[in-house]
Design a protein around this motif. Structure first.
Motif, PDB file in Angstrom:
ATOM      1  N   GLU A 142       1.758  -2.210  11.771  1.00 36.12           N
ATOM      2  CA  GLU A 142       2.374  -0.880  11.763  1.00 36.12           C
ATOM      3  C   GLU A 142       3.879  -0.960  11.535  1.00 36.12           C
ATOM      4  OE1 GLU A 142       2.319   3.081  11.501  1.00 36.12           O
ATOM      5  OE2 GLU A 142       0.552   1.831  11.707  1.00 36.12           O
ATOM      6  N   ARG A 176      -5.123   3.433   5.237  1.00 36.70           N
ATOM      7  CA  ARG A 176      -4.231   3.458   6.397  1.00 36.70           C
ATOM      8  C   ARG A 176      -3.238   4.613   6.331  1.00 36.70           C
ATOM      9  NH1 ARG A 176      -6.130  -1.397   5.604  1.00 36.70           N
ATOM     10  NH2 ARG A 176      -6.400  -2.841   7.320  1.00 36.70           N
ATOM     11  N   GLY A 177      -3.436   5.510   5.367  1.00 40.46           N
ATOM     12  CA  GLY A 177      -2.615   6.708   5.269  1.00 40.46           C
ATOM     13  C   GLY A 177      -1.319   6.558   4.498  1.00 40.46           C
ATOM     14  N   VAL A 178      -1.160   5.476   3.780  1.00 41.27           N
ATOM     15  CA  VAL A 178       0.059   5.248   3.000  1.00 41.27           C
ATOM     16  C   VAL A 178      -0.101   5.880   1.618  1.00 41.27           C
ATOM     17  CG1 VAL A 178       1.481   3.451   1.912  1.00 41.27           C
ATOM     18  CG2 VAL A 178       0.626   3.138   4.252  1.00 41.27           C
ATOM     19  N   THR A 179       0.954   6.483   1.117  1.00 39.62           N
ATOM     20  CA  THR A 179       0.962   7.027  -0.244  1.00 39.62           C
ATOM     21  C   THR A 179       0.919   5.868  -1.224  1.00 39.62           C
ATOM     22  OG1 THR A 179       2.272   8.925   0.445  1.00 39.62           O
ATOM     23  CG2 THR A 179       2.288   8.385  -1.908  1.00 39.62           C
ATOM     24  N   ARG A 207       4.571  -0.971   7.860  1.00 40.28           N
ATOM     25  CA  ARG A 207       3.945   0.099   7.084  1.00 40.28           C
ATOM     26  C   ARG A 207       4.953   0.738   6.124  1.00 40.28           C
ATOM     27  NH1 ARG A 207      -0.340   3.789   8.536  1.00 40.28           N
ATOM     28  NH2 ARG A 207      -0.087   5.738   7.425  1.00 40.28           N
ATOM     29  N   TRP A 242      -4.256   0.150   1.643  1.00 41.52           N
ATOM     30  CA  TRP A 242      -3.111   0.909   2.151  1.00 41.52           C
ATOM     31  C   TRP A 242      -3.441   2.397   2.232  1.00 41.52           C
ATOM     32  CZ3 TRP A 242       0.404  -0.822   5.053  1.00 41.52           C
ATOM     33  CH2 TRP A 242       0.931  -2.102   4.891  1.00 41.52           C
ATOM     34  N   ARG A 243      -4.131   2.925   1.223  1.00 43.07           N
ATOM     35  CA  ARG A 243      -4.500   4.353   1.239  1.00 43.07           C
ATOM     36  C   ARG A 243      -5.369   4.660   2.455  1.00 43.07           C
ATOM     37  NH1 ARG A 243      -6.733   5.613  -3.910  1.00 43.07           N
ATOM     38  NH2 ARG A 243      -4.670   6.234  -4.563  1.00 43.07           N
TER      39      ARG A 243
END
Length: 125
Positions: free
Chosen positions: A29, A55-58, A32, A52-53
């Protein structure tokens, strides 16, 4: 008919291989990123972007989105709230991002070639 065929086996192997070469703490985290850049032409890059997506990353495809357009609006906005950017791209995309990030005070934190396909795993913060 089997759910597995040669194509799905190859794609699955490539995806597993992509994640296996990333450092074990890459998904921590504290590391991130605000955004992750990838190259849709490379299976390992796509697999990392999917991770990564999830995990909520753009995630941004450097080819589809265009780095010039991304640096005009999207990336500076994202980096204001979280000054970290990462990618698994060819060296040229990493170099462009490194140059553009200098104005925001970000520097290279890691830069590793991860295979014989020319991909570089990188992180700026």
């Amino acid at each position: 008919m089997s759910m597995f065929n040669r194509r799905s086996l190859i794609k699955g192997s490539a995806a597993a291989g992509a994640l296996a070469v990333l450092p074990t703490n890459v998904f921590a985290e504290s590391m991130r990123p605000a955004a992750f850049l990838f190259d849709e032409r490379m299976a390992r890059s796509v697999a990392a972007a999917r991770a990564w997506r999830a995990r909520g990353v753009t995630v941004l495809d450097a080819r589809q989105f265009g780095l010039a357009d991304a640096w005009r609006a999207t990336l500076p906005r994202l980096l204001r709230s979280n000054p970290r950017l990462a990618g698994l791209t060819p060296w040229s995309d990493r170099t462009i991002c490194e140059i553009m990030c200098r104005d925001l005070g970000l520097r290279v934190q890691s830069h590793d070639e991860v295979g014989d396909d020319g991909l570089v795993s990188w992180r700026l913060a």
